[in-house]
Design a protein around this motif. Structure first.
Motif, short mmCIF file in Angstrom:
data_model
loop_
_atom_site.label_atom_id
_atom_site.label_comp_id
_atom_site.label_asym_id
_atom_site.label_seq_id
_atom_site.Cartn_x
_atom_site.Cartn_y
_atom_site.Cartn_z
N LEU A 85 7.77 -1.47 -3.68
CA LEU A 85 6.89 -1.42 -4.86
C LEU A 85 5.89 -0.28 -4.76
O LEU A 85 5.55 0.35 -5.76
N ALA A 86 5.40 -0.01 -3.54
CA ALA A 86 4.48 1.11 -3.36
C ALA A 86 5.15 2.42 -3.76
O ALA A 86 4.51 3.30 -4.37
N LEU A 87 6.42 2.55 -3.46
CA LEU A 87 7.16 3.76 -3.83
C LEU A 87 7.41 3.82 -5.34
O LEU A 87 7.34 4.89 -5.95
N VAL A 88 7.70 2.67 -5.95
CA VAL A 88 7.96 2.63 -7.38
C VAL A 88 6.71 2.97 -8.19
O VAL A 88 6.74 3.78 -9.13
N LEU A 89 5.58 2.36 -7.83
CA LEU A 89 4.35 2.56 -8.60
C LEU A 89 3.65 3.87 -8.29
O LEU A 89 2.85 4.36 -9.09
N GLY A 90 3.91 4.44 -7.14
CA GLY A 90 3.28 5.70 -6.78
C GLY A 90 1.86 5.52 -6.27
O GLY A 90 1.34 4.40 -6.16
N LYS A 91 1.21 6.64 -5.99
CA LYS A 91 -0.11 6.62 -5.37
C LYS A 91 -1.20 6.33 -6.40
O LYS A 91 -1.08 6.68 -7.58
N ARG A 92 -2.27 5.72 -5.92
CA ARG A 92 -3.46 5.55 -6.76
C ARG A 92 -4.08 6.92 -7.07
O ARG A 92 -3.88 7.89 -6.34
N VAL A 93 -4.87 6.97 -8.13
CA VAL A 93 -5.57 8.20 -8.48
C VAL A 93 -6.51 8.59 -7.34
O VAL A 93 -7.30 7.77 -6.87
N GLY A 94 -6.40 9.83 -6.88
CA GLY A 94 -7.27 10.31 -5.81
C GLY A 94 -6.93 9.78 -4.44
O GLY A 94 -7.76 9.80 -3.54
N PHE A 95 -5.70 9.30 -4.26
CA PHE A 95 -5.30 8.70 -2.98
C PHE A 95 -5.41 9.69 -1.83
O PHE A 95 -4.79 10.75 -1.83
N GLN A 96 -6.26 9.37 -0.87
CA GLN A 96 -6.34 10.09 0.39
C GLN A 96 -7.19 9.25 1.34
O GLN A 96 -7.91 8.35 0.91
N LYS A 97 -7.11 9.55 2.59
CA LYS A 97 -7.81 8.76 3.59
C LYS A 97 -9.32 8.80 3.36
O LYS A 97 -9.90 9.87 3.16
N GLY A 98 -9.95 7.63 3.36
CA GLY A 98 -11.40 7.53 3.23
C GLY A 98 -11.92 7.39 1.82
O GLY A 98 -13.10 7.11 1.62
N VAL A 99 -11.04 7.57 0.81
CA VAL A 99 -11.50 7.49 -0.58
C VAL A 99 -11.63 6.04 -1.04
O VAL A 99 -12.62 5.65 -1.66
N HIS A 100 -10.64 5.22 -0.74
CA HIS A 100 -10.65 3.83 -1.17
C HIS A 100 -11.14 2.96 -0.01
O HIS A 100 -10.43 2.76 0.98
N VAL A 101 -12.35 2.45 -0.12
CA VAL A 101 -12.93 1.64 0.95
C VAL A 101 -13.13 0.21 0.46
O VAL A 101 -13.32 -0.03 -0.74
N PRO A 102 -13.10 -0.79 1.37
CA PRO A 102 -13.30 -2.18 0.97
C PRO A 102 -14.68 -2.37 0.33
O PRO A 102 -15.68 -1.89 0.87
N HIS A 103 -14.73 -3.09 -0.77
CA HIS A 103 -16.01 -3.27 -1.44
C HIS A 103 -16.77 -4.47 -0.90
O HIS A 103 -17.98 -4.59 -1.12
N ASN A 104 -16.09 -5.40 -0.20
CA ASN A 104 -16.75 -6.64 0.22
C ASN A 104 -16.18 -7.14 1.55
O ASN A 104 -15.37 -8.08 1.57
N PRO A 105 -16.59 -6.56 2.68
CA PRO A 105 -16.10 -7.02 3.98
C PRO A 105 -16.32 -8.51 4.26
O PRO A 105 -15.47 -9.13 4.90
N PRO A 106 -17.42 -9.13 3.79
CA PRO A 106 -17.53 -10.59 4.00
C PRO A 106 -16.38 -11.38 3.36
O PRO A 106 -15.94 -12.38 3.91
N PHE A 107 -15.91 -10.94 2.19
CA PHE A 107 -14.74 -11.56 1.58
C PHE A 107 -13.52 -11.43 2.51
O PHE A 107 -12.72 -12.36 2.65
N VAL A 108 -13.39 -10.25 3.11
CA VAL A 108 -12.25 -10.01 3.99
C VAL A 108 -12.30 -10.96 5.19
O VAL A 108 -11.29 -11.55 5.57
N LEU A 109 -13.48 -11.13 5.77
CA LEU A 109 -13.63 -12.04 6.91
C LEU A 109 -13.38 -13.49 6.50
O LEU A 109 -12.74 -14.25 7.24
#
Length: 422
Positions: free
Chosen positions: A195-219
């Motif tokens: 699916l990642a290949l079918v949908l392609g990259k997010r806008v502006g995809f590169q390392k460090g651009v997309h960061v988690p918005h809520n680490p407490p949710f992740v934990l």
């Protein structure tokens, strides 16, 4: 009927069902704030859709009551709608519906796992179409390959899926997958890559651009996943016995070791251990121990956890090197972790692993099982996703993705401040 074991299975089923809301929090915290509702809804949508499909026909496909690769002639048509399973057969250890409920939760979480690869850019309706088709022609059959089994009246083995039981007849040992390393994690990870290949990259995809918005949710999500995983692994014994206890202990040991290993790698590589790294490491260890939880000593489970935590911490970087946008690292954690746990058994499984038996047959059958599920799931997921993208469309518009798709797709926002809209 053994009421103790029945209660054990029902409690395990409830624990596994809790894993999907846990996954929603885990995934939801990893995306940007304006996509959190959309991300969590992909998991809750899977709960509703797959829960219904499992009752209507999913169980009948996955557990046909015979050998076979799941063809129309091997489906248990009497189990459509589950009415034939309402009564408890005389002498049964537990009600058939208890097992149905337990396996339903496996189907739900497996489909939900795939959604992490398409975060921030998928249409909800298209996801639901994909989930229905993929579950029907991929997950239900693969579950039959791994989990389908039957016993004769005298208690001896009568039939089973080709991965765990068919290869036992062919090679003398069957592939070991106690709780779903192939059926759940390799299966979901391969579909996620497709699916990642079918949908392609997010806008502006590169390392460090997309960061988690809520680490407490992740934990929080990782904690709920770990809690529910005891039902996932120990519950797969379908009895409160010594094997379940071994699986339970290993479900503590492996993810604990993986958590530490991930943090060490993160400290060496990036200079700082992170909360998201701790959560991801624990999940990587849980993934790796899933197929192996009943077949390893606790020490070997710790070793597996250390390997999985370190390798998966490095594997999540592959998407930047190879250019595919697996948004929430389903490939790096679930596909890689599932492969590690499955193949590790070829070396260290009690009695049949290479170091115990001196031959590589167990490793061979583990590899056959892993590759078969990976290829089957990837190819069909790619075809399904591609067809959806070219017909009704799978990806939202770029401008909607940049703005955040919560309001566009669901008409809601994850965070609304008094007197202002976040």
């Amino acid at each position: 009927m053994d009421q103790g074991n029945t209660a054990f299975i029902l409690i395990a089923a409830a624990l596994v069902l809790l894993m999907t809301p846990g996954l929603a929090f885990f995934y939801g915290g990893l995306v940007k704030a304006k996509s959190v509702i959309s991300m969590m809804m992909l998991s809750f949508g899977a709960m509703g859709l797959i829960g219904v499909l499992w009752v209507v026909y999913g169980y009948a496909i996955a557990f046909p009551g015979s050998d076979g690769l799941v063809a129309p002639w091997s489906i248990d048509w009497s189990a459509i709608g589950l009415e034939s399973l309402l009564e408890v057969p005389e002498g049964a250890a537990y009600p058939p519906l208890a097992f149905v409920a337990f396996q339903a939760t496996f189907a739900i979480i497996t489909v939900a796992l795939v959604s992490g690869a398409i975060a921030d850019r998928a249409k909800f309706g298209s996801w639901m179409i994909f989930a229905a088709i993929w579950a029907t022609i991929v997950y239900f059959p693969v579950a039959s390959w791994v989990f389908n089994f039957g016993l004769a009246d005298d208690g001896s083995f009568a039939y089973g899926g080709w991965i765990t039981y068919g290869m036992q007849e062919w090679f003398g040992v069957g592939a070991i997958d106690f709780a779903g390393g192939t059926a759940v994690h390799i299966n979901a990870g391969a579909a996620a890559l497709a699916l990642a290949l079918v949908l392609g990259k997010r806008v502006g995809f590169q390392k460090g651009v997309h960061v988690p918005h809520n680490p407490p949710f992740v934990l929080l999500g990782a904690g709920l996943l770990w809690f529910g995983w005891f039902g996932f692994n120990a519950g797969s014994e379908l009895a409160a016995d010594g094997t379940a206890a071994v699986a339970f202990v290993n479900t503590i040991a492996a993810p604990a070791a993986a958590l530490l290993a991930w943090l060490v790698v993160e400290k060496i590589k990036d200079g700082k251990p992170t909360s998201v790294g701790a959560a991801s490491g624990a999940v990587a260890g849980l993934v790796a121990i899933t197929p192996a939880c009943a077949s390893l000593t606790p020490i070997w489970a710790i070793v597996l956890g250390l390997i999985a935590g370190a390798v998966c911490a490095l594997a999540i970087e592959l998407k930047y090197k190879w250019g595919f946008d697996d948004s929430l690292d389903v490939v790096g954690i679930h596909l890689v972790g599932g492969l590690l746990g499955t193949l590790y058994l070829g070396f260290f499984a009690n009695e049949t692993g290479l170091i115990y038996s001196g031959n590589g047959t167990q490793l061979m059958v583990q590899a056959i099982a892993a590759v078969a599920v990976l290829v089957y799931s990837f190819v069909l997921a790619y075809v399904i996703g591609f067809a959806i993208e070219k017909t009704v469309g799978f990806r939202v518009k770029n401008e909607d993705e940049v703005a955040g798709i919560d309001t566009v797709v669901h008409g809601e926002e994850g965070y609304v401040l008094e007197g202002a809209r976040a």
